[in-house]
Design a protein around this motif. Structure first.
Motif, PDB file in Angstrom:
ATOM      1  N   UNK A  33       0.817  -1.211   0.000  1.00  0.00           N
ATOM      2  CA  UNK A  33       0.000   0.000   0.000  1.00  0.00           C
ATOM      3  C   UNK A  33       0.852   1.263   0.000  1.00  0.00           C
ATOM      4  N   UNK A  34       2.045   1.150   0.539  1.00  0.00           N
ATOM      5  CA  UNK A  34       2.848   2.347   0.763  1.00  0.00           C
ATOM      6  C   UNK A  34       2.665   2.805   2.188  1.00  0.00           C
ATOM      7  N   UNK A  35       3.678   3.426   2.726  1.00  0.00           N
ATOM      8  CA  UNK A  35       3.663   3.763   4.143  1.00  0.00           C
ATOM      9  C   UNK A  35       2.532   4.697   4.513  1.00  0.00           C
ATOM     10  N   UNK A  36       2.305   5.761   3.738  1.00  0.00           N
ATOM     11  CA  UNK A  36       1.290   6.738   4.114  1.00  0.00           C
ATOM     12  C   UNK A  36      -0.092   6.118   4.168  1.00  0.00           C
ATOM     13  N   UNK A  37      -0.423   5.320   3.132  1.00  0.00           N
ATOM     14  CA  UNK A  37      -1.749   4.705   3.093  1.00  0.00           C
ATOM     15  C   UNK A  37      -1.908   3.683   4.205  1.00  0.00           C
ATOM     16  N   UNK A  38      -0.858   2.913   4.458  1.00  0.00           N
ATOM     17  CA  UNK A  38      -0.947   1.878   5.494  1.00  0.00           C
ATOM     18  C   UNK A  38      -1.052   2.485   6.881  1.00  0.00           C
ATOM     19  N   UNK A  39      -0.269   3.542   7.142  1.00  0.00           N
ATOM     20  CA  UNK A  39      -0.302   4.171   8.458  1.00  0.00           C
ATOM     21  C   UNK A  39      -1.659   4.780   8.764  1.00  0.00           C
ATOM     22  N   UNK A  40      -2.386   5.191   7.720  1.00  0.00           N
ATOM     23  CA  UNK A  40      -3.687   5.820   7.938  1.00  0.00           C
ATOM     24  C   UNK A  40      -4.651   4.894   8.649  1.00  0.00           C
ATOM     25  N   UNK A  41      -4.505   3.581   8.461  1.00  0.00           N
ATOM     26  CA  UNK A  41      -5.422   2.638   9.089  1.00  0.00           C
ATOM     27  C   UNK A  41      -4.872   1.960  10.324  1.00  0.00           C
ATOM     28  N   UNK A  42      -3.665   2.339  10.766  1.00  0.00           N
ATOM     29  CA  UNK A  42      -3.024   1.671  11.895  1.00  0.00           C
ATOM     30  C   UNK A  42      -3.404   2.352  13.205  1.00  0.00           C
ATOM     31  N   UNK A  43      -3.614   1.538  14.226  1.00  0.00           N
ATOM     32  CA  UNK A  43      -3.859   2.056  15.568  1.00  0.00           C
ATOM     33  C   UNK A  43      -3.063   1.226  16.559  1.00  0.00           C
ATOM     34  N   UNK A  44      -2.758   1.820  17.703  1.00  0.00           N
ATOM     35  CA  UNK A  44      -2.131   1.100  18.805  1.00  0.00           C
ATOM     36  C   UNK A  44      -2.942   1.374  20.067  1.00  0.00           C
ATOM     37  N   UNK A  45      -2.723   0.559  21.074  1.00  0.00           N
ATOM     38  CA  UNK A  45      -3.435   0.729  22.335  1.00  0.00           C
ATOM     39  C   UNK A  45      -2.579   1.560  23.283  1.00  0.00           C
ATOM     40  N   UNK A  46      -3.157   2.653  23.802  1.00  0.00           N
ATOM     41  CA  UNK A  46      -2.458   3.509  24.766  1.00  0.00           C
ATOM     42  C   UNK A  46      -3.218   3.541  26.086  1.00  0.00           C
ATOM     43  N   UNK A  47      -2.457   3.574  27.166  1.00  0.00           N
ATOM     44  CA  UNK A  47      -3.050   3.640  28.489  1.00  0.00           C
ATOM     45  C   UNK A  47      -3.454   5.077  28.800  1.00  0.00           C
ATOM     46  N   UNK A  48      -4.641   5.253  29.408  1.00  0.00           N
ATOM     47  CA  UNK A  48      -5.151   6.589  29.697  1.00  0.00           C
ATOM     48  C   UNK A  48      -5.792   6.618  31.090  1.00  0.00           C
ATOM     49  N   UNK A  49      -5.942   7.841  31.606  1.00  0.00           N
ATOM     50  CA  UNK A  49      -6.773   8.086  32.792  1.00  0.00           C
ATOM     51  C   UNK A  49      -7.951   8.934  32.335  1.00  0.00           C
ATOM     52  N   UNK A  50      -9.174   8.426  32.556  1.00  0.00           N
ATOM     53  CA  UNK A  50     -10.387   9.193  32.282  1.00  0.00           C
ATOM     54  C   UNK A  50     -10.822   9.869  33.588  1.00  0.00           C
ATOM     55  N   UNK A  51     -10.909  11.187  33.598  1.00  0.00           N
ATOM     56  CA  UNK A  51     -11.283  11.919  34.807  1.00  0.00           C
ATOM     57  C   UNK A  51     -12.664  12.551  34.633  1.00  0.00           C
ATOM     58  N   UNK A  52     -13.534  12.331  35.626  1.00  0.00           N
ATOM     59  CA  UNK A  52     -14.859  12.950  35.604  1.00  0.00           C
ATOM     60  C   UNK A  52     -15.449  12.919  37.014  1.00  0.00           C
ATOM     61  N   UNK A  53     -16.557  13.632  37.198  1.00  0.00           N
ATOM     62  CA  UNK A  53     -17.246  13.697  38.483  1.00  0.00           C
ATOM     63  C   UNK A  53     -18.572  12.943  38.360  1.00  0.00           C
ATOM     64  N   UNK A  54     -18.777  11.947  39.223  1.00  0.00           N
ATOM     65  CA  UNK A  54     -20.027  11.165  39.220  1.00  0.00           C
ATOM     66  C   UNK A  54     -20.946  11.713  40.310  1.00  0.00           C
ATOM     67  N   UNK A  55     -22.082  12.282  39.906  1.00  0.00           N
ATOM     68  CA  UNK A  55     -23.016  12.856  40.877  1.00  0.00           C
ATOM     69  C   UNK A  55     -24.158  11.908  41.226  1.00  0.00           C
ATOM     70  N   UNK A  56     -24.082  10.668  40.726  1.00  0.00           N
ATOM     71  CA  UNK A  56     -25.113   9.672  41.027  1.00  0.00           C
ATOM     72  C   UNK A  56     -24.497   8.288  40.901  1.00  0.00           C
ATOM     73  N   UNK A  57     -25.094   7.328  41.586  1.00  0.00           N
ATOM     74  CA  UNK A  57     -24.643   5.947  41.451  1.00  0.00           C
ATOM     75  C   UNK A  57     -25.190   5.362  40.150  1.00  0.00           C
ATOM     76  N   UNK A  58     -24.530   4.314  39.674  1.00  0.00           N
ATOM     77  CA  UNK A  58     -24.983   3.645  38.468  1.00  0.00           C
ATOM     78  C   UNK A  58     -23.826   3.336  37.539  1.00  0.00           C
ATOM     79  N   UNK A  59     -24.131   3.264  36.245  1.00  0.00           N
ATOM     80  CA  UNK A  59     -23.157   2.886  35.219  1.00  0.00           C
ATOM     81  C   UNK A  59     -22.728   4.131  34.457  1.00  0.00           C
ATOM     82  N   UNK A  60     -21.413   4.352  34.411  1.00  0.00           N
ATOM     83  CA  UNK A  60     -20.830   5.509  33.724  1.00  0.00           C
ATOM     84  C   UNK A  60     -19.878   5.010  32.643  1.00  0.00           C
ATOM     85  N   UNK A  61     -19.889   5.714  31.503  1.00  0.00           N
ATOM     86  CA  UNK A  61     -19.135   5.256  30.345  1.00  0.00           C
ATOM     87  C   UNK A  61     -18.364   6.413  29.726  1.00  0.00           C
TER      88      UNK A  61
END
Length: 587
Positions: free
Chosen positions: A451-479
């Motif tokens: 495909x060539x590097x540019x075209x191939x890289x466009x569809x590539x992804x990797x997994x990165x570790x993150x911290x999601x920060x938010x305030x929960x004002x109620x109990x239940x399921x948060x996404x």
């Protein structure tokens, strides 16, 4: 005349205040409807033009009706099917992601750190009872997380979001559920109080992304059966301490493919270790008989009356008393010595001043050792002791030991033979999967180069570790999510398996492995199945406690963007009785 258009490139995200101003869509619609309709001026058309326009409009209306009817048939059937099922619908009632729990003083609050590294920061006086009274004392927090498509699948939580008549699939950067109890009863969040959440998870990103992608925070309203937008996810990219990419160069164009290969091989290695441990545990190791101990005439031996032992304390002590009594009948010369593993001197076991111990207890530790407990008032002495024999009793015990030893050796050999057969089968399976990973890696590298590097890289992804920060004002399921539009490829699907079974009116699931999400749909004849033809897809149908799977390599054989297709799946001959089994089947 020149048009004065103003185009904003990459505008800044809306603030929470700006979002809150426009969250009441019903009020906004009412305001629009109450405005007077604008006056319309119509161009004058000749009669023959009007007739022609009406004829064309009628034809278009008929065409739209036919197309809309064919599409709506499946949508209505699917809506009816899921309306008759629970909104949160775990596929296997006994297999769900487990809750962790921790306790804190509600008056003081506290911080809880989950095994993933996630944190909940609970403020003081954050909980109220049913009457709205602030709760103090000990409160138990229940908490669990969902990180990948197997977690989402087993939870039964829907991952779709409806907006303006369009159904979006939610791609998750981590999901959690939290609630609290006081004395076994659910409590509520106090008005104005929030739990600060730091949810550690992973997201799929382009290899060289230096800032976190934009995600939103949603809370599941179980009464309205819908996800409700709450805020923008304050996401932060962090370094993964596992160093999965150690030895790899992130600047290498092949880095995403190399990282994929390494992650797959490490996961396979861990699975092999776990399954080897399961194989070892499947056939318990026979207990080796112990050599009888001979009384060498040392003064460091003693005796006691078996009838003085307390046997009514527990079954363990009662069994030991009966066993020692039987040994005493078989071997009249039996005495006792202090075990080398015990540091108590024999003098400490002498009777107290009143001439007798208040109580004596004996329990079996292993084939040789017993624990003798001598009780005097509120104090107790515990010592490990072994039986010793002499004369003909020792000779008879040795003869019995030789017979037991031969039996034990034969049992060990039989166990090793049975385990070897299982280990050989596992090694062949692991090697086959390792070869498949290497083949897939080679194919990805080849595709990358073609495909060539540019075209191939466009569809590539990797997994990165993150911290999601938010305030929960109620109990239940948060996404932590972002909505994905429907895929354009759409096939009319039919579902069978290798045995000729036909799957109709069954719950099915579709996963795009480049996206951390799952789509639940109705498997029936004529299912309108949407998917990304260029991605790595996985599909399965739940049938009782079993799963029929259509794997990514099968999706790659589909070369049609529309029309009808029969998905011949593999019915896995194994019941899903645990999360581990589900992962084994679906990974």
């Amino acid at each position: 005349m020149k048009k004065n258009y103003k185009i904003k490139i990459d505008p800044p995200p809306l603030s929470s205040e700006e979002i809150a101003r426009f969250k009441d869509f019903d009020a906004l619609l009412k305001q629009y409807q109450e405005q007077p309709a604008p006056e319309k001026s119509w161009p004058r058309l000749k009669t023959r033009h009007i007739a022609a326009a009406l004829a064309v409009a009628a034809g278009l209306a008929l065409l739209l009706f036919v197309r809309d009817g064919s599409t709506n048939w499946f949508d209505e059937a699917q809506d009816t099917y899921f309306a008759q099922r629970p909104f949160i619908d775990p596929p296997f009632e006994s297999v769900r992601p487990a809750f962790a729990s921790f306790k804190l003083n509600a008056s003081k609050g506290g911080v809880y750190e989950y095994e993933s590294g996630s944190k909940l920061k609970v403020p003081p006086a954050a909980f109220v009872d049913e009457s709205g009274e602030v709760i103090g004392g000990e409160v138990e927090i229940k908490y669990r997380e969902f990180h990948d498509y197997v977690d989402f699948f087993l939870s039964g939580i829907p991952m779709t979001y409806d907006s303006a008549g369009v159904t979006y699939t939610l791609e998750s950067a981590g999901m959690m559920e939290v609630y609290a109890e006081k004395d076994g009863k659910r409590v509520k969040m106090a008005p104005g109080k929030t739990i600060a959440v730091e949810l550690v998870s992973n997201v799929n990103v382009p290899p060289h992304l230096d800032r976190p992608p934009r995600y939103n925070i949603y809370r599941l309203d179980e009464e309205k059966k819908a996800w409700v937008y709450q805020d923008i996810d304050k996401m932060q990219l962090i370094e993964d301490t596992r160093n999965m990419d150690e030895g790899l160069d992130r600047k290498d164009p092949l880095y995403p493919i190399q990282l994929w290969r390494k992650e797959k091989l490490i996961a396979l290695q861990l699975r092999e270790a776990n399954e080897l441990a399961d194989i070892e545990a499947s056939i318990p190791m026979p207990e080796e008989p112990l050599v009888p101990q001979k009384n060498n005439g040392s003064s460091e031996v003693f005796s006691f009356d078996v009838s003085d032992l307390e046997g009514d304390v527990s079954d363990e002590y009662a069994r030991a008393k009966e066993e020692v009594a039987a040994m005493r009948e078989d071997f009249s010369s039996m005495l006792w010595q202090i075990s080398p593993d015990s540091r108590i001197a024999l003098e400490k076991m002498a009777a107290p001043e009143d001439g007798a111990w208040d109580g004596m207890r004996l329990r079996k530790v292993n084939n040789r050792d017993y624990e003798l407990t001598l009780i005097e008032g509120n104090e107790a002495i515990k010592v490990l002791i072994n039986p010793v024999l002499s004369g003909s009793d020792y000779q008879r015990a040795m003869a019995k030991y030789e017979q037991q030893l031969e039996t034990w050796r034969a049992a060990v050999q039989a166990r090793e033979a049975a385990l070897a057969q299982k280990k050989t089968a596992l090694a062949a399976e692991i090697e086959k999967e390792r070869a498949a990973i290497e083949d897939e890696y080679a194919a990805r590298v080849e595709a990358f180069e073609q495909k060539g590097q540019d075209a191939a890289l466009a569809g590539q992804v990797i997994s990165r570790k993150v911290i999601n920060r938010f305030e929960a004002d109620a109990f239940g399921i948060w996404n932590c999510d972002r909505p994905l539009p429907p895929y354009m490829v759409r096939l009319k699907a039919r579902f069978t398996d290798q045995y000729g079974n036909h799957y109709d009116q069954k719950t099915a699931y579709l996963v795009d492995k480049s996206r951390n999400t799952i789509t639940r749909f109705l498997a029936t004849d004529g299912t309108e199945l949407r998917f990304n033809l260029n991605s790595e897809n996985l599909l399965w149908v739940v049938d009782g406690r079993k799963i029929a799977v259509f794997r990514p390599e099968n999706f790659k054989r589909i070369n049609q963007p529309k029309g009808s297709y029969t998905f011949e799946m593999e019915l896995v001959d194994k019941e899903v009785d645990s999360e581990e089994t589900a992962r084994e089947i679906l990974y």
